[in-house]
Scaffold this motif. Structure first.
Motif, PDB file in Angstrom:
ATOM      1  N   ALA A 113       0.833  -1.204   0.000  1.00 59.63           N
ATOM      2  CA  ALA A 113       0.000   0.000   0.000  1.00 59.63           C
ATOM      3  C   ALA A 113       0.868   1.254   0.000  1.00 59.63           C
ATOM      4  O   ALA A 113       0.583   2.224  -0.713  1.00 59.63           O
ATOM      5  N   ALA A 114       1.948   1.238   0.768  1.00 61.13           N
ATOM      6  CA  ALA A 114       2.845   2.396   0.803  1.00 61.13           C
ATOM      7  C   ALA A 114       3.485   2.632  -0.567  1.00 61.13           C
ATOM      8  O   ALA A 114       3.633   3.780  -0.999  1.00 61.13           O
ATOM      9  N   LEU A 115       3.846   1.566  -1.245  1.00 58.97           N
ATOM     10  CA  LEU A 115       4.407   1.716  -2.593  1.00 58.97           C
ATOM     11  C   LEU A 115       3.392   2.308  -3.563  1.00 58.97           C
ATOM     12  O   LEU A 115       3.744   3.103  -4.434  1.00 58.97           O
ATOM     13  N   LYS A 116       2.140   1.943  -3.403  1.00 56.06           N
ATOM     14  CA  LYS A 116       1.101   2.426  -4.314  1.00 56.06           C
ATOM     15  C   LYS A 116       0.718   3.874  -4.036  1.00 56.06           C
ATOM     16  O   LYS A 116       0.477   4.644  -4.956  1.00 56.06           O
ATOM     17  N   PHE A 117       0.631   4.250  -2.755  1.00 55.87           N
ATOM     18  CA  PHE A 117       0.160   5.591  -2.401  1.00 55.87           C
ATOM     19  C   PHE A 117       1.273   6.596  -2.152  1.00 55.87           C
ATOM     20  O   PHE A 117       1.024   7.794  -2.113  1.00 55.87           O
ATOM     21  N   ILE A 118       2.498   6.137  -1.955  1.00 55.45           N
ATOM     22  CA  ILE A 118       3.659   6.991  -1.656  1.00 55.45           C
ATOM     23  C   ILE A 118       3.289   8.048  -0.602  1.00 55.45           C
ATOM     24  O   ILE A 118       3.293   9.242  -0.858  1.00 55.45           O
ATOM     25  N   PRO A 119       2.998   7.625   0.610  1.00 54.71           N
ATOM     26  CA  PRO A 119       2.569   8.549   1.664  1.00 54.71           C
ATOM     27  C   PRO A 119       3.763   9.292   2.275  1.00 54.71           C
ATOM     28  O   PRO A 119       4.314   8.879   3.293  1.00 54.71           O
ATOM     29  N   THR A 120       4.167  10.389   1.665  1.00 49.34           N
ATOM     30  CA  THR A 120       5.381  11.097   2.088  1.00 49.34           C
ATOM     31  C   THR A 120       5.292  11.657   3.499  1.00 49.34           C
ATOM     32  O   THR A 120       6.314  11.917   4.117  1.00 49.34           O
ATOM     33  N   GLY A 121       4.100  11.834   4.030  1.00 48.88           N
ATOM     34  CA  GLY A 121       3.947  12.345   5.387  1.00 48.88           C
ATOM     35  C   GLY A 121       3.732  11.256   6.418  1.00 48.88           C
ATOM     36  O   GLY A 121       3.469  11.531   7.578  1.00 48.88           O
ATOM     37  N   GLY A 122       3.844  10.007   6.007  1.00 42.29           N
ATOM     38  CA  GLY A 122       3.617   8.892   6.912  1.00 42.29           C
ATOM     39  C   GLY A 122       2.364   8.136   6.521  1.00 42.29           C
ATOM     40  O   GLY A 122       1.538   8.627   5.765  1.00 42.29           O
ATOM     41  N   MET A 123       2.253   6.962   7.064  1.00 39.82           N
ATOM     42  CA  MET A 123       1.096   6.127   6.748  1.00 39.82           C
ATOM     43  C   MET A 123       0.502   5.601   8.045  1.00 39.82           C
ATOM     44  O   MET A 123       1.221   5.044   8.875  1.00 39.82           O
ATOM     45  N   PHE A 124      -0.789   5.778   8.203  1.00 35.04           N
ATOM     46  CA  PHE A 124      -1.487   5.326   9.382  1.00 35.04           C
ATOM     47  C   PHE A 124      -2.476   4.245   8.959  1.00 35.04           C
ATOM     48  O   PHE A 124      -3.346   4.499   8.140  1.00 35.04           O
ATOM     49  N   VAL A 125      -2.309   3.063   9.511  1.00 31.42           N
ATOM     50  CA  VAL A 125      -3.161   1.936   9.161  1.00 31.42           C
ATOM     51  C   VAL A 125      -4.181   1.745  10.281  1.00 31.42           C
ATOM     52  O   VAL A 125      -3.811   1.681  11.452  1.00 31.42           O
ATOM     53  N   THR A 126      -5.445   1.659   9.915  1.00 29.40           N
ATOM     54  CA  THR A 126      -6.494   1.494  10.916  1.00 29.40           C
ATOM     55  C   THR A 126      -7.024   0.064  10.892  1.00 29.40           C
ATOM     56  O   THR A 126      -6.656  -0.733  10.043  1.00 29.40           O
ATOM     57  N   GLY A 127      -7.872  -0.229  11.821  1.00 26.63           N
ATOM     58  CA  GLY A 127      -8.456  -1.559  11.916  1.00 26.63           C
ATOM     59  C   GLY A 127      -8.059  -2.207  13.223  1.00 26.63           C
ATOM     60  O   GLY A 127      -7.338  -1.632  14.036  1.00 26.63           O
ATOM     61  N   GLY A 128      -8.520  -3.409  13.432  1.00 24.55           N
ATOM     62  CA  GLY A 128      -8.308  -4.081  14.703  1.00 24.55           C
ATOM     63  C   GLY A 128      -6.997  -4.822  14.843  1.00 24.55           C
ATOM     64  O   GLY A 128      -6.544  -5.084  15.959  1.00 24.55           O
ATOM     65  N   LEU A 129      -6.360  -5.195  13.737  1.00 20.72           N
ATOM     66  CA  LEU A 129      -5.160  -6.026  13.830  1.00 20.72           C
ATOM     67  C   LEU A 129      -3.964  -5.309  14.452  1.00 20.72           C
ATOM     68  O   LEU A 129      -3.247  -5.902  15.259  1.00 20.72           O
ATOM     69  N   ALA A 130      -3.723  -4.078  14.069  1.00 24.87           N
ATOM     70  CA  ALA A 130      -2.532  -3.385  14.570  1.00 24.87           C
ATOM     71  C   ALA A 130      -2.524  -3.264  16.097  1.00 24.87           C
ATOM     72  O   ALA A 130      -1.551  -3.665  16.738  1.00 24.87           O
TER      73      ALA A 130
END
Length: 140
Positions: A113-130
């Motif tokens: 997902a990071a490769l696809k979206f190139i989140p230069t300010g960081g990436m926050f993943v939501t959901g229950g697993l993390a």
């Protein structure tokens, strides 16, 4: 600039094994779910997915099955993933290996997902697993 949220159904993306054992897991899941061509990543990366991984490992390595944990697992209904997670602290156990496989697949998906979206300010993943697996994700 602010935060941007990209909702998705990423769990329906293809599961991609990253080694020989995971190739066997993929074949196991194809048979279990009567699918000739593909398995969704959610079959590995979710609470139910964790249970699927453990089932595969227990079948492949029956001599390593902890009988009391396995009995609890079999009687847990839709909480089987929780049983595996709670019992994953034992070094070298099938439960620990199942969580490691699930977390590796989760990390792979987040990396993709990071490769696809190139989140230069960081990436926050939501959901229950993390939050439920934060120690394993942080390498503890």
């Amino acid at each position: 600039l602010g935060y941007e949220c990209y909702p998705s159904e990423g769990g329906h993306a293809d599961y991609v094994p990253r080694g020989p054992l995971e190739v066997e897991l993929l074949d196991y899941l194809k048979h279990k779910f009567s699918s000739e061509n593909r398995i969704s990543v959610e079959r590995v990366v979710s609470g139910r997915g964790l249970a699927n991984v453990y089932e595969f490992l227990a079948q492949k390595f029956p001599a390593r099955v902890d009988k009391s944990v396995h009995e609890e697992f079999l009687n847990a209904g839709d909480q089987q993933g929780r049983v595996i997670g709670v019992n994953s602290g034992t070094e070298g156990s099938l439960t620990q290996q199942a969580v490691q496989i699930m977390c590796a697949a989760y990390g792979s998906e987040v990396g993709n997902a990071a490769l696809k979206f190139i989140p230069t300010g960081g990436m926050f993943v939501t959901g229950g697993l993390a939050p439920k697996n934060i120690g394993m994700i942080q390498g503890e």
